[in-house]
Design a protein around this motif. Structure first.
Motif, short mmCIF file in Angstrom:
data_model
loop_
_atom_site.label_atom_id
_atom_site.label_comp_id
_atom_site.label_asym_id
_atom_site.label_seq_id
_atom_site.Cartn_x
_atom_site.Cartn_y
_atom_site.Cartn_z
N LEU A 1 -6.54 1.42 -13.29
CA LEU A 1 -5.24 1.53 -13.97
C LEU A 1 -4.86 0.22 -14.64
CD1 LEU A 1 -3.55 3.38 -11.01
CD2 LEU A 1 -3.73 4.33 -13.30
N ALA B 1 -0.67 7.58 -2.01
CA ALA B 1 -0.12 7.89 -0.68
C ALA B 1 -1.15 7.63 0.41
CB ALA B 1 0.37 9.33 -0.65
N GLY B 2 -1.81 6.46 0.32
CA GLY B 2 -2.58 5.98 1.47
C GLY B 2 -1.59 5.35 2.45
N MET C 1 -10.21 -5.27 4.53
CA MET C 1 -10.63 -4.52 5.72
C MET C 1 -9.46 -4.28 6.66
SD MET C 1 -14.24 -6.46 6.25
CE MET C 1 -13.53 -8.05 6.50
N GLY D 1 -4.82 1.39 -3.92
CA GLY D 1 -6.00 0.95 -3.18
C GLY D 1 -7.14 0.51 -4.07
N GLY E 1 0.98 3.02 0.46
CA GLY E 1 2.03 3.73 -0.28
C GLY E 1 2.99 4.44 0.67
N CYS F 1 -11.36 2.96 11.03
CA CYS F 1 -11.47 2.84 12.49
C CYS F 1 -10.12 2.77 13.21
CB CYS F 1 -12.30 1.61 12.86
SG CYS F 1 -13.97 1.74 12.22
N GLY F 2 -9.06 2.54 12.47
CA GLY F 2 -7.73 2.57 13.08
C GLY F 2 -7.41 1.39 13.99
N CYS F 3 -8.12 0.29 13.84
CA CYS F 3 -7.81 -0.89 14.67
C CYS F 3 -6.64 -1.64 14.04
CB CYS F 3 -9.01 -1.81 14.78
SG CYS F 3 -10.40 -1.01 15.57
#
Ligand code: FAD
Length: 416
Positions: A262, A13-14, A383, A256, A17, A48-50
């Motif tokens: 896995l 759940a990143g 990235m 991720g 997901g 960083c949320g860009c």
């Protein structure tokens, strides 16, 4: 929303997901989202949320190998390969080196751009429609250079982005720079402004998105580690977790950087290496930059939000370790202070490290998995996972629903 069709279990759940769960739920599917920690608790937390279509060129570019070799003997570079005996790392680096060619870089850039531009459009839609609270800003990003040689290299890259990829960009020098971003100091070599970039606060996005999914009937199960797949006749029946089995008809692994762990259960040797990055989160400094700033010579990014401020950087190939190296932490603030009129002295609220999931060609892997006909993967976003998430989630939902994908999925297909 009325739910129908086979039940889908999304593992991880990143942001990837969560985006998969979102578009599957939006298409009317019954969805369960499972994570071994919490929603957005790993790489999708402190980045960083860009949201940056401008960043479409992969890390694998001509000349990068020289930088990687320098990093073997230096702890003050943002790109670092920790020398160690790890056959999977050396195999990955060989494949990476094979991709460091101009032609390959351009082709990868086009495939990345398709996901980036679609995601940028989808963010506008979904943030408004579901009222996601994430400090969404659409005022562009500024790539700033201190040294003339860095500005020369950035200018060549920016011109390529304009001519080959049709990216909007504007060159700024002297006073134009401080007019555009008053928080910058004078005397910098120059900058390029990318008006179509945006930024958001990742931890707030994931918190708000989780709430929205739960309200729409998605089952979210945290603190549940998937350990194996239960298969019967080339069909997955359930995942085996540390809290019991969970049955479903279709399975999406959005795990991720942990996807290679896995591998046996996915029947796929994921060509993914973890690359550790760092960030510092603090209150807004005074004066606070207005734009997301990329400090090119140091590879540091500063993201300003209404609710705070973050400095992030570093690409450290050192395996699955979460050790915080104080020299790298210092590089973030020292790097940023080279460009800002006032040094940033704010108290740090959070020092964070997280693993990017790096593929040798810079493209994510999205699509059916070899292990069984009802298992899919969405991982390896390098990235740009924040920037590519909505288009990835939409593609997964379209593939599982047998709809024609908006973007051709072929370039992101898993090799057999
Ligand atoms: C310093 C830094 C700055 C960055 N800045 C940006 C940026 O500005 N813009 C951008 O687009 N990208 C940025 N990124 C990259 C971005 O953070 C990632 O690409 C993105 O978060 C990846 O999302 P993900 O969902 O694939 O992975 P993750 O967020 O790591 O999610 C994977 C999830 O899977 C779960 N999981 C794994 N194994 C299991 C299991 N066996 N069972 C159950 N759950 C499991 C994990 O707990 C985790 O929650 C940055 C990264 C770093 C490190």
């Amino acid at each position: 929303m009325e739910q129908s069709g086979p039940h889908v279990l999304v593992v991880g759940a990143g942001v990837i997901g969560t985006a998969c769960a979102h578009y599957l739920a939006e298409s009317g599917r019954r969805v369960t989202l499972v994570d071994r920690s919490t929603v957005g608790g790993e790489a999708s937390h402190g980045n960083c949320g860009c949201i940056c279509p401008s960043h479409l060129l992969p890390l694998a570019e001509p000349g990068i190998i020289g930088q990687a070799l320098t990093s073997l003997v230096s702890h003050s570079t943002p790109f670092f390969v920790a020398p160690r005996f790890d056959p999977s790392l050396w195999h990955w680096l060989l494949r990476f080196a094979g991709n460091c060619r101009e032609k390959q870089m351009i082709q990868t850039g086009h495939f990345a751009l398709a996901l980036l531009q679609q995601s940028r459009r989808l963010y506008d839609e979904l943030i408004t429609k579901y009222q996601l609270k994430c400090d969404w800003e659409t005022n562009g990003a500024l790539y700033v250079c201190k040294q003339p040689q860095a500005f020369k290299a950035l200018s060549a890259k920016s011109e390529l982005l304009q001519t080959e990829f049709g990216i909007q960009a504007r060159r700024l020098v002297d006073q134009q720079l401080t007019d555009m971003e008053p928080a910058l100091r004078e005397g910098l070599a120059g900058a390029w402004y990318f008006p179509d970039d945006a930024h958001l606060r990742p931890d707030h996005l994931l918190r708000s998105w989780r709430e929205s999914l739960v309200q729409r009937g998605v089952t979210v199960q945290e603190q549940t580690e998937v350990r194996a797949l239960s298969l019967r006749k080339e069909c997955a029946r359930a995942v085996i977790t540390d809290r019991g089995d969970i049955r479903a008809e279709q399975f999406v692994f959005a795990t991720g950087a942990m996807t290679p762990l896995l591998a046996r259960d996915l029947g796929w040797q994921a060509p993914i290496q973890p690359a550790k990055g760092y960030s510092l989160t603090m209150p807004r400094p005074e004066p606070c930059p207005r734009l997301a700033l990329h400090f090119v010579d140091y590879g540091v990014v500063a993201t300003p939000w209404l609710s705070g401020y973050r400095l992030g950087s570093i690409l450290e190939f050192s395996g699955y370790n979460r050790r915080v190296d104080p020299r790298r932490v210092a590089l973030l603030r020292d790097g940023a202070n080279q460009y800002l009129a006032e040094p940033c002295t704010e108290t740090v609220e959070e020092t964070w490290v997280g693993w990017r999931s790096m593929t040798p060609d810079g493209l994510p892997r999205i699509g059916p998995c070899p292990v069984a006909s009802n298992v899919y993967v969405a991982a390896g976003h390098n990235m740009l996972g924040m920037s590519m998430a909505p288009a990835t989630g939409q593609m997964i939902a379209q593939i599982l629903n047998d709809h024609t994908p908006t973007i051709d999925p072929e370039p992101y297909r898993l090799a057999a």
